[in-house]
Design an enzyme around this catalytic site. Structure first.
Site, PDB file in Angstrom:
ATOM      1  N   ALA A  67       0.862  -1.180   0.000  1.00  0.00           N
ATOM      2  CA  ALA A  67       0.000   0.000   0.000  1.00  0.00           C
ATOM      3  C   ALA A  67       0.897   1.228   0.000  1.00  0.00           C
ATOM      4  O   ALA A  67       2.049   1.163   0.437  1.00  0.00           O
ATOM      5  CB  ALA A  67      -0.887  -0.015   1.241  1.00  0.00           C
ATOM      6  N   GLY A 110       0.556  -5.023   0.808  1.00  0.00           N
ATOM      7  CA  GLY A 110      -0.610  -5.057  -0.075  1.00  0.00           C
ATOM      8  C   GLY A 110      -0.311  -5.697  -1.416  1.00  0.00           C
ATOM      9  O   GLY A 110      -1.209  -6.246  -2.064  1.00  0.00           O
ATOM     10  N   GLU A 113      -0.660  -9.278  -0.839  1.00  0.00           N
ATOM     11  CA  GLU A 113      -2.092  -9.539  -0.619  1.00  0.00           C
ATOM     12  C   GLU A 113      -2.877  -9.489  -1.926  1.00  0.00           C
ATOM     13  O   GLU A 113      -3.776 -10.299  -2.147  1.00  0.00           O
ATOM     14  CB  GLU A 113      -2.647  -8.519   0.386  1.00  0.00           C
ATOM     15  CG  GLU A 113      -2.062  -8.723   1.765  1.00  0.00           C
ATOM     16  CD  GLU A 113      -2.399  -7.597   2.725  1.00  0.00           C
ATOM     17  OE1 GLU A 113      -2.028  -6.440   2.449  1.00  0.00           O
ATOM     18  OE2 GLU A 113      -3.046  -7.864   3.744  1.00  0.00           O
ATOM     19  N   GLU A 133       4.411  -5.293   7.138  1.00  0.00           N
ATOM     20  CA  GLU A 133       3.693  -4.197   7.799  1.00  0.00           C
ATOM     21  C   GLU A 133       4.161  -3.997   9.238  1.00  0.00           C
ATOM     22  O   GLU A 133       4.128  -2.889   9.764  1.00  0.00           O
ATOM     23  CB  GLU A 133       2.183  -4.474   7.792  1.00  0.00           C
ATOM     24  CG  GLU A 133       1.535  -4.369   6.416  1.00  0.00           C
ATOM     25  CD  GLU A 133       1.545  -5.658   5.611  1.00  0.00           C
ATOM     26  OE1 GLU A 133       2.284  -6.598   5.988  1.00  0.00           O
ATOM     27  OE2 GLU A 133       0.801  -5.730   4.626  1.00  0.00           O
TER      28      GLU A 133
HETATM   29  N1  CO8 Z   1       4.591   3.204  -0.587  1.00  0.00           N
HETATM   30  C1  CO8 Z   1       5.002   4.372  -1.116  1.00  0.00           C
HETATM   31  N2  CO8 Z   1       6.179   4.502  -1.773  1.00  0.00           N
HETATM   32  C2  CO8 Z   1       6.945   3.417  -1.891  1.00  0.00           C
HETATM   33  C3  CO8 Z   1       6.566   2.161  -1.371  1.00  0.00           C
HETATM   34  C4  CO8 Z   1       5.331   2.084  -0.675  1.00  0.00           C
HETATM   35  N3  CO8 Z   1       4.880   0.924  -0.160  1.00  0.00           N
HETATM   36  N4  CO8 Z   1       7.549   1.270  -1.640  1.00  0.00           N
HETATM   37  C5  CO8 Z   1       8.488   1.934  -2.328  1.00  0.00           C
HETATM   38  N5  CO8 Z   1       8.136   3.223  -2.479  1.00  0.00           N
HETATM   39  C6  CO8 Z   1       8.887   4.288  -3.160  1.00  0.00           C
HETATM   40  C7  CO8 Z   1      10.070   4.748  -2.327  1.00  0.00           C
HETATM   41  O1  CO8 Z   1       9.664   5.694  -1.361  1.00  0.00           O
HETATM   42  C8  CO8 Z   1      10.976   5.342  -3.398  1.00  0.00           C
HETATM   43  O2  CO8 Z   1      10.491   6.610  -3.729  1.00  0.00           O
HETATM   44  P1  CO8 Z   1      11.552   7.843  -3.916  1.00  0.00           P
HETATM   45  O3  CO8 Z   1      12.433   7.424  -5.070  1.00  0.00           O
HETATM   46  O4  CO8 Z   1      10.673   9.009  -4.235  1.00  0.00           O
HETATM   47  O5  CO8 Z   1      12.309   7.969  -2.642  1.00  0.00           O
HETATM   48  C9  CO8 Z   1      10.719   4.438  -4.598  1.00  0.00           C
HETATM   49  O6  CO8 Z   1       9.472   3.766  -4.333  1.00  0.00           O
HETATM   50  C10 CO8 Z   1      11.785   3.364  -4.764  1.00  0.00           C
HETATM   51  O7  CO8 Z   1      11.917   2.670  -3.534  1.00  0.00           O
HETATM   52  P2  CO8 Z   1      13.338   2.448  -2.805  1.00  0.00           P
HETATM   53  O8  CO8 Z   1      14.272   3.574  -3.119  1.00  0.00           O
HETATM   54  O9  CO8 Z   1      13.068   2.168  -1.361  1.00  0.00           O
HETATM   55  O10 CO8 Z   1      13.819   1.127  -3.574  1.00  0.00           O
HETATM   56  P3  CO8 Z   1      14.779  -0.037  -3.014  1.00  0.00           P
HETATM   57  O11 CO8 Z   1      15.063  -0.901  -4.169  1.00  0.00           O
HETATM   58  O12 CO8 Z   1      15.903   0.559  -2.230  1.00  0.00           O
HETATM   59  O13 CO8 Z   1      13.857  -0.837  -1.944  1.00  0.00           O
HETATM   60  C11 CO8 Z   1      11.856  -1.938  -1.176  1.00  0.00           C
HETATM   61  C12 CO8 Z   1      12.721  -1.521  -2.388  1.00  0.00           C
HETATM   62  C13 CO8 Z   1      12.588  -2.958  -0.308  1.00  0.00           C
HETATM   63  C14 CO8 Z   1      10.571  -2.556  -1.739  1.00  0.00           C
HETATM   64  C15 CO8 Z   1      11.521  -0.673  -0.320  1.00  0.00           C
HETATM   65  O14 CO8 Z   1      11.032   0.345  -1.177  1.00  0.00           O
HETATM   66  C16 CO8 Z   1      10.481  -0.928   0.745  1.00  0.00           C
HETATM   67  O15 CO8 Z   1      10.786  -1.493   1.777  1.00  0.00           O
HETATM   68  N6  CO8 Z   1       9.226  -0.476   0.495  1.00  0.00           N
HETATM   69  C17 CO8 Z   1       8.153  -0.598   1.464  1.00  0.00           C
HETATM   70  C18 CO8 Z   1       7.626  -2.009   1.534  1.00  0.00           C
HETATM   71  C19 CO8 Z   1       6.544  -2.097   2.576  1.00  0.00           C
HETATM   72  O16 CO8 Z   1       6.737  -1.857   3.754  1.00  0.00           O
HETATM   73  N7  CO8 Z   1       5.344  -2.456   2.119  1.00  0.00           N
HETATM   74  C20 CO8 Z   1       4.224  -2.615   2.990  1.00  0.00           C
HETATM   75  C21 CO8 Z   1       3.430  -1.364   2.968  1.00  0.00           C
HETATM   76  S1  CO8 Z   1       2.141  -1.394   4.196  1.00  0.00           S
HETATM   77  C22 CO8 Z   1       0.914  -2.261   3.460  1.00  0.00           C
HETATM   78  O17 CO8 Z   1       1.010  -2.704   2.346  1.00  0.00           O
HETATM   79  C23 CO8 Z   1      -0.326  -2.406   4.295  1.00  0.00           C
HETATM   80  C24 CO8 Z   1      -1.253  -3.354   3.642  1.00  0.00           C
HETATM   81  C25 CO8 Z   1      -2.645  -2.960   3.942  1.00  0.00           C
HETATM   82  C26 CO8 Z   1      -3.544  -3.315   2.806  1.00  0.00           C
HETATM   83  C27 CO8 Z   1      -3.007  -2.933   1.476  1.00  0.00           C
HETATM   84  C28 CO8 Z   1      -4.011  -2.846   0.437  1.00  0.00           C
HETATM   85  C29 CO8 Z   1      -3.421  -2.462  -0.855  1.00  0.00           C
END
Ligand code: CO8
Length: 258
Positions: A67, A110, A113, A133
């Site tokens: 998400a 998400g 999911e 999460e």
């Molecule tokens: N939300 C918003 N932006 C994101 C997300 C995200 N989940 N994941 C990545 N991005 C963005 C980063 O902020 C970054 O943006 P910017 O270049 O502007 O700084 C861009 O994408 C690239 O990401 P990274 O630079 O971090 O790329 P890496 O290759 O270094 O890392 C990862 C990749 C490991 C995937 C890392 O981005 C990460 O850990 N992302 C978050 C993953 C996460 O925690 N996901 C769970 C989110 S919570 C959730 O899903 C709750 C579920 C509830 C229901 C969902 C229904 C849809």
């Protein structure tokens, strides 16, 4: 099939609809816009009699990294509750058309999911699955704690949900989350081929098979067996059963689209 800004929609093979998440700057993070567009596109395919199977995919780098954290970070409990955040994804439930997830790269939160909401999951060898999460101070919110546990069992689901670690495609296949692993370069072609195979079957039988398998998650064994048997019997009222069995006996390919 236009007017979308976060997805690309196409029909790459006969009977197959393809939805590709296309928000590369945020690794396909699932914001409200993505949700609205995916649900709209998939439901339109489901309503289209030409389409017999749908593929949902992302990019080589990410199926979806969860998400959109920036969209929800500042929300209050009241706002999250009143918006019933993510409830819109329930629009993927109750579809007749089988949906194949084609996953490469990150399928986190998400994203994992969403993949699990699909009917079958094909992974590239680069795929990584997780419910991270907990690292953000929350828990899965789109069925992850339930679908993951029913699919891979308590041991691995607890491990993933409590530590936030990811699992690679091999582990996900061993655990039963993934039906096949293919080289990343072949992912979409393979998923489209699988979808085309499904689309070539009796649509009535495919919808019935999907429904019968899904009943496992909602019923006791006795109820599920009864549902299967009644559905099996009912299919003898369809022209597709007559065509499928006649074609076998006549040693020819069935034609369900006539
Ligand atoms: N939300 C918003 N932006 C994101 C997300 C995200 N989940 N994941 C990545 N991005 C963005 C980063 O902020 C970054 O943006 P910017 O270049 O502007 O700084 C861009 O994408 C690239 O990401 P990274 O630079 O971090 O790329 P890496 O290759 O270094 O890392 C990862 C990749 C490991 C995937 C890392 O981005 C990460 O850990 N992302 C978050 C993953 C996460 O925690 N996901 C769970 C989110 S919570 C959730 O899903 C709750 C579920 C509830 C229901 C969902 C229904 C849809």
């Amino acid at each position: 099939m236009g007017g979308y800004s976060t997805i690309v929609v196409s029909t790459p093979a006969e009977g197959v609809g393809l939805v590709r998440l296309d928000r590369p700057k945020a690794l396909n993070a699932l914001n409200h816009q993505v949700m609205t567009e995916v649900i709209d596109a998939v439901r339109a395919f489901d309503a289209d009699p030409v389409i017999g199977a749908v593929v949902i995919t992302g990019s080589e780098r990410a199926f979806a990294a969860g998400a959109d954290i920036s969209e929800m970070a500042g929300l209050s409990h009241r706002e999250v509750t009143e918006q019933d955040l993510f409830a819109g994804w329930d629009g993927l439930r109750g579809l007749r058309t089988p949906v194949v997830a084609a996953v490469a790269g990150h399928a986190l939160g998400g994203g994992c999911e969403l993949a699990m909401m699909c009917d079958l999951l094909i992974a590239a060898d680069t795929a990584r699955f997780g419910q991270p999460e907990i690292k953000l101070g929350v828990i899965p919110g789109m069925g992850g704690s339930q679908r993951l546990t029913r699919t891979v069992g308590k041991a691995k689901a607890m491990d993933l949900c409590l530590t936030g670690r990811t699992m690679d495609a091999e582990e996900a296949e061993r655990a039963g989350l993934v039906s096949r692993i293919v080289p990343a370069a072949e992912l979409v072609d393979t998923a489209v081929e699988v979808a085309a195979t499904i689309a070539g079957m009796s649509r009535t039988a495919a919808a019935a098979a999907k429904e019968a398998v899904d009943v496992v998650f909602e019923s006791t064994l006795a109820e599920g067996i009864r549902f299967e048997r009644r559905t099996f019997h009912a299919l003898f009222a369809t022209p597709d059963q007559k065509e499928g069995m006649a074609a076998f006996l006549e040693k020819r390919a069935p034609d369900y689209r006539r």
